[in-house]
Write an enzyme that holds these catalytic residues in place. Structure first.
Site, PDB file in Angstrom:
ATOM      1  CD  GLU A 442      -3.195  -5.244   6.637  1.00  0.00           C
ATOM      2  OE1 GLU A 442      -3.780  -4.139   6.650  1.00  0.00           O
ATOM      3  OE2 GLU A 442      -2.837  -5.800   5.592  1.00  0.00           O
TER       4      GLU A 442
HETATM    5  C1  LIG Z   1       6.405  -8.350   6.186  1.00  0.00           C
HETATM    6  C2  LIG Z   1       5.645  -7.083   5.991  1.00  0.00           C
HETATM    7  C3  LIG Z   1       4.602  -7.045   5.078  1.00  0.00           C
HETATM    8  C4  LIG Z   1       3.930  -5.854   4.840  1.00  0.00           C
HETATM    9  N1  LIG Z   1       2.988  -5.797   3.838  1.00  0.00           N
HETATM   10  C5  LIG Z   1       2.501  -4.586   3.469  1.00  0.00           C
HETATM   11  C6  LIG Z   1       1.675  -4.461   2.315  1.00  0.00           C
HETATM   12  O1  LIG Z   1       1.358  -5.445   1.646  1.00  0.00           O
HETATM   13  N2  LIG Z   1       1.254  -3.221   1.964  1.00  0.00           N
HETATM   14  C7  LIG Z   1       1.589  -2.114   2.667  1.00  0.00           C
HETATM   15  O2  LIG Z   1       1.180  -1.034   2.289  1.00  0.00           O
HETATM   16  N3  LIG Z   1       2.360  -2.202   3.767  1.00  0.00           N
HETATM   17  C8  LIG Z   1       2.831  -3.406   4.176  1.00  0.00           C
HETATM   18  N4  LIG Z   1       3.634  -3.506   5.291  1.00  0.00           N
HETATM   19  C9  LIG Z   1       3.961  -2.308   6.019  1.00  0.00           C
HETATM   20  C10 LIG Z   1       3.355  -2.283   7.417  1.00  0.00           C
HETATM   21  O3  LIG Z   1       1.977  -2.063   7.344  1.00  0.00           O
HETATM   22  C11 LIG Z   1       4.123  -1.234   8.207  1.00  0.00           C
HETATM   23  O4  LIG Z   1       5.397  -1.782   8.469  1.00  0.00           O
HETATM   24  C12 LIG Z   1       3.450  -0.846   9.494  1.00  0.00           C
HETATM   25  O5  LIG Z   1       2.253  -0.173   9.242  1.00  0.00           O
HETATM   26  C13 LIG Z   1       4.345   0.041  10.363  1.00  0.00           C
HETATM   27  O6  LIG Z   1       4.918   1.072   9.632  1.00  0.00           O
HETATM   28  P1  LIG Z   1       6.502   1.309   9.697  1.00  0.00           P
HETATM   29  O7  LIG Z   1       7.160   0.015   9.407  1.00  0.00           O
HETATM   30  O8  LIG Z   1       6.828   2.445   8.829  1.00  0.00           O
HETATM   31  O9  LIG Z   1       6.793   1.634  11.194  1.00  0.00           O
HETATM   32  P2  LIG Z   1       6.665   3.075  11.875  1.00  0.00           P
HETATM   33  O10 LIG Z   1       5.395   3.709  11.451  1.00  0.00           O
HETATM   34  O11 LIG Z   1       7.921   3.810  11.694  1.00  0.00           O
HETATM   35  O12 LIG Z   1       6.508   2.662  13.398  1.00  0.00           O
HETATM   36  C14 LIG Z   1       7.619   2.288  14.217  1.00  0.00           C
HETATM   37  C15 LIG Z   1       7.135   2.172  15.667  1.00  0.00           C
HETATM   38  O13 LIG Z   1       6.624   3.428  16.105  1.00  0.00           O
HETATM   39  C16 LIG Z   1       5.282   3.285  16.557  1.00  0.00           C
HETATM   40  N5  LIG Z   1       4.520   4.462  16.169  1.00  0.00           N
HETATM   41  C17 LIG Z   1       4.480   5.057  14.953  1.00  0.00           C
HETATM   42  N6  LIG Z   1       3.666   6.106  14.976  1.00  0.00           N
HETATM   43  C18 LIG Z   1       3.165   6.192  16.206  1.00  0.00           C
HETATM   44  C19 LIG Z   1       2.240   7.054  16.863  1.00  0.00           C
HETATM   45  N7  LIG Z   1       1.657   8.072  16.221  1.00  0.00           N
HETATM   46  N8  LIG Z   1       1.963   6.829  18.152  1.00  0.00           N
HETATM   47  C20 LIG Z   1       2.523   5.802  18.832  1.00  0.00           C
HETATM   48  N9  LIG Z   1       3.399   4.953  18.281  1.00  0.00           N
HETATM   49  C21 LIG Z   1       3.710   5.135  16.978  1.00  0.00           C
HETATM   50  C22 LIG Z   1       4.751   2.025  15.892  1.00  0.00           C
HETATM   51  O14 LIG Z   1       3.692   1.431  16.637  1.00  0.00           O
HETATM   52  C23 LIG Z   1       6.003   1.163  15.840  1.00  0.00           C
HETATM   53  O15 LIG Z   1       6.157   0.481  17.045  1.00  0.00           O
HETATM   54  C24 LIG Z   1       4.269  -4.703   5.584  1.00  0.00           C
HETATM   55  C25 LIG Z   1       5.279  -4.780   6.543  1.00  0.00           C
HETATM   56  C26 LIG Z   1       5.960  -5.936   6.756  1.00  0.00           C
HETATM   57  C27 LIG Z   1       7.065  -5.969   7.778  1.00  0.00           C
END
Ligand SMILES: Cc1cc2nc3c(=O)[nH]c(=O)nc-3n(C[C@H](O)[C@H](O)[C@H](O)COP(=O)(O)OP(=O)(O)OC[C@H]3O[C@@H](n4cnc5c(N)ncnc54)[C@H](O)[C@@H]3O)c2cc1C
Length: 603
Positions: A442
């Site tokens: 989220e």
């Molecule tokens: C168990 C689980 C359930 C989930 N359920 C859903 C769901 O139902 N529907 C859905 O759509 N998604 C879902 N997600 C996805 C979840 O919302 C994302 O994993 C989350 O938003 C982070 O995106 P990412 O994993 O691509 O990480 P990334 O965006 O790649 O981020 C990696 C790291 O970089 C940091 N970062 C990224 N961009 C920036 C920035 N601009 N400035 C500073 N720091 C930054 C982040 O804070 C993080 O620490 C789920 C994820 C998990 C693990």
């Protein structure tokens, strides 16, 4: 081990003594309810959560859903729990009676849902996502969409998901690529891939309604070109029943640290067969609509984190009363019996920290739910608007603070158990693994911090912050005696420094641009989080002191223990936790550039 999910007495104290939830009964929307009906629904939630959710929490964690022969197989108890929740009317609990709902306040629904998450976060994921997706259709869908999908979702025949994330676009939703091509028949053809979609496939409901973000061909780049679509797993036939299979398919299940009972799915749209999607509302407004769901979901994530933390605290408290080990430091007699570990001050430190984090986080989240109630139903339009503004400001705090400190509480619960805490024979390691998701999904806590300091704090000339200060001021003024006076003083001083540094950061944002300011956004989130939770503790202390004052002579031992416990946990927060933000304040004041200026190739 204990079967207490959330201490009912604490919940009643927070709902009624601190938040005056019974005053909601004066509002037209809740006129058919009374304190007894509120308590009866809470009682039902507590009992059902233990009987139909907690009963398979550990089994669902051990025996994850599997993808076999093109089908997801999962424990039958997950469906039984989901069905019991739906049949008891909880999915529709907050909705209008005309929709089959109970018109319950958000505050009461949040409390009820707390029991289900504390009992089994994995199974709770399915109905919670369904409620949120249904709400999106209720508010932004057209009549046809509401007729087709809303009622079956509220009845638990269809479930819902939110499908935003793509393999290359998680935090940065502006970069999503899933496309939507219009057709002459009114629907769109959806093509693309989503990842991590919770509940994206399961063997619980007759249909799954995915709320999918996609770009209509030719839409502007970035967030301004994102639209929202309903994509059902099965298209509906003329009688509204699930019919032909739609072209959304499971590419695979993802295996996780915790929350294992909720399927995490990679979904492909339009790969093997045409995938029909139905536009919700206006094109290119999708992210705005989805934010409604995400904001609710963010408050829900905070709540979940608070109660999983709370559950671990309940377990470790029971263990600490039972487990004997060692003697008082002053007792040198090896023949004397060993004492329960709760007698050791260091174990009390770990229990008090958990109590302060979890009861504080629960108070924060219940306050957030109350703001939702006030935003929706307060008779005074100005108060409605003010509640909305405050909720908007505090949403990143409500999501992030409990998810950080609820998880810390679970870490401490493991430590209270000693070696046993590290084993899978005891329940606290699962609490920690489940809770560890909450700072990530989220919107990660890093993204919440940037949302707070980059956007929320400045909206409408910082009206949200002004409102928060006003609210805090009322409780500072009520803290007139003894220890509370000291606590109020330290909160007031911290708040003044926070306001000053906010003004400086506002100036720096204008003069130096966002990079140097947002580089330390996490410090600001911790600062505002600690200030807000300190205030929540002051409110609890004020209410406890009032009760102790009014009932001095006739207090039972258990009453006295409860209220003295509240005062001591408040003291813990003010003595041990609030002072830690001095570090965050210092880094923010000097606009520390250590992280900003660390070059990637210096690592
Ligand atoms: C168990 C689980 C359930 C989930 N359920 C859903 C769901 O139902 N529907 C859905 O759509 N998604 C879902 N997600 C996805 C979840 O919302 C994302 O994993 C989350 O938003 C982070 O995106 P990412 O994993 O691509 O990480 P990334 O965006 O790649 O981020 C990696 C790291 O970089 C940091 N970062 C990224 N961009 C920036 C920035 N601009 N400035 C500073 N720091 C930054 C982040 O804070 C993080 O620490 C789920 C994820 C998990 C693990």
């Amino acid at each position: 081990m204990t079967d207490t999910l959330i201490d009912r007495r604490d919940l009643a104290f927070q709902l009624y003594d601190v938040l005056d939830t019974q005053s909601l009964l004066e509002r037209d929307r809740f006129a058919d309810h009374n304190r007894e009906t509120f308590d009866a629904v809470i009682e039902t939630a507590d009992r059902m959560a233990r009987e139909t959710f907690a009963n398979h929490n550990r089994d669902a964690d051990r025996d994850e859903p599997r993808f076999e022969n093109g089908k997801v197989t999962m424990l039958p108890e997950v469906k039984e729990g989901f069905d019991a929740y739906a049949q008891a009317g909880f999915i529709a609990g907050r909705y209008d009676e005309s929709l089959g709902g109970m018109q319950l306040p958000e505050s009461i629904m949040a409390a009820c849902n707390g029991f289900f998450t504390a009992a089994n976060p994995g199974t709770a994921g399915y109905p919670f996502l369904t409620t949120a997706a249904a709400n999106l259709i209720r508010v932004f869908g057209n009549d046809e969409q509401r007729d087709a999908f809303l009622r079956p979702m509220l009845e638990g025949r269809f479930s819902g998901t939110m499908a935003l994330t793509e393999p290359h676009a998680g935090s940065s939703l502006a970069d999503i690529r899933t496309s939507a091509a219009p057709t002459d028949e009114g629907h769109y053809l959806i093509k693309g891939a989503k990842i991590y979609i919770s509940g994206g496939e399961q063997s619980i409901t007759d249909n799954i309604v995915h709320m999918v973000l996609a770009r209509v061909r030719g839409a502007p780049a970035g967030v301004k070109g994102i639209s929202l679509f309903i994509v059902p797993k099965y298209r509906l036939d003329d009688s509204g029943q699930p019919g032909e299979r739609n072209g959304v398919s499971l590419a695979g299940l993802i295996h996780k640290l915790g929350y294992r009972g909720t399927t995490s799915t990679a979904l492909s749209f339009g790969d093997d067969a045409p995938c029909h999607g139905y536009l919700v509302g206006e094109p290119n407004q999708g992210l705005k609509y989805m934010f409604q769901m995400m904001n609710e979901a963010r408050v829900g994530v905070g709540f979940g984190a608070a109660v999983i933390g709370y559950r671990g605290y309940m377990h470790s408290l029971a263990y600490a009363r039972d487990r004997t080990q060692g003697r008082q430091v002053s007792d040198k007699d090896p023949e004397s019996p060993q004492i329960p570990i709760i007698e050791h001050a260091d174990v009390r430190r770990m229990l008090l920290a958990q109590k302060a984090y979890c009861e504080g986080a629960l108070g924060l989240c219940l306050y957030g739910a109350r703001l939702m109630d006030d935003q929706q139903t307060h008779p005074d339009p100005e108060k409605r608007a003010a509640a909305g503004t405050l909720l908007d400001l505090l949403t990143p705090v409500i999501k992030a603070w409990p998810s950080e400190y609820g998880t810390k509480a679970n870490d401490l619960a493991i430590q209270v158990y000693g070696g046993a805490g590290y084993t899978r024979e005891y329940p606290v390691e699962q609490c920690w693994r489940d809770n560890r998701l909450n700072p990530i999904h989220e919107g990660t806590n890093g993204i919440q911090a940037m949302d707070l300091l980059g956007r929320k704090i400045w909206q409408n000339k910082s009206e949200g912050l002004q409102l928060l200060i006003k609210e805090i001021q009322t409780d500072l003024e009520a803290a007139t005696e003894g220890r509370r006076q000291q606590w109020a003083l330290s909160l007031s001083e911290t708040l003044q420094r926070a306001v000053k540094v906010t003004q400086e950061l506002g100036g720096a944002l204008m003069n130096e641009g966002p990079e140097p300011v947002l580089a330390n956004a996490h410090c600001y989130l911790t600062l505002l989080g600690h200030i807000t939770v300190a205030w929540i503790w002051l409110r609890q202390a004020n209410a406890a002191a009032q009760y102790l004052g009014n009932h001095g002579a006739e207090l039972t031992a258990s009453d006295r223990a409860f209220y003295e416990g509240k005062m001591q946990a408040a003291q813990y927060f003010f003595h041990w936790e609030l002072p830690t933000v001095a570090q965050d304040l210092m880094l923010l004041e000097r606009r520390d550039d250590t992280c900003l200026n660390m070059e990637p190739d210096w690592f």
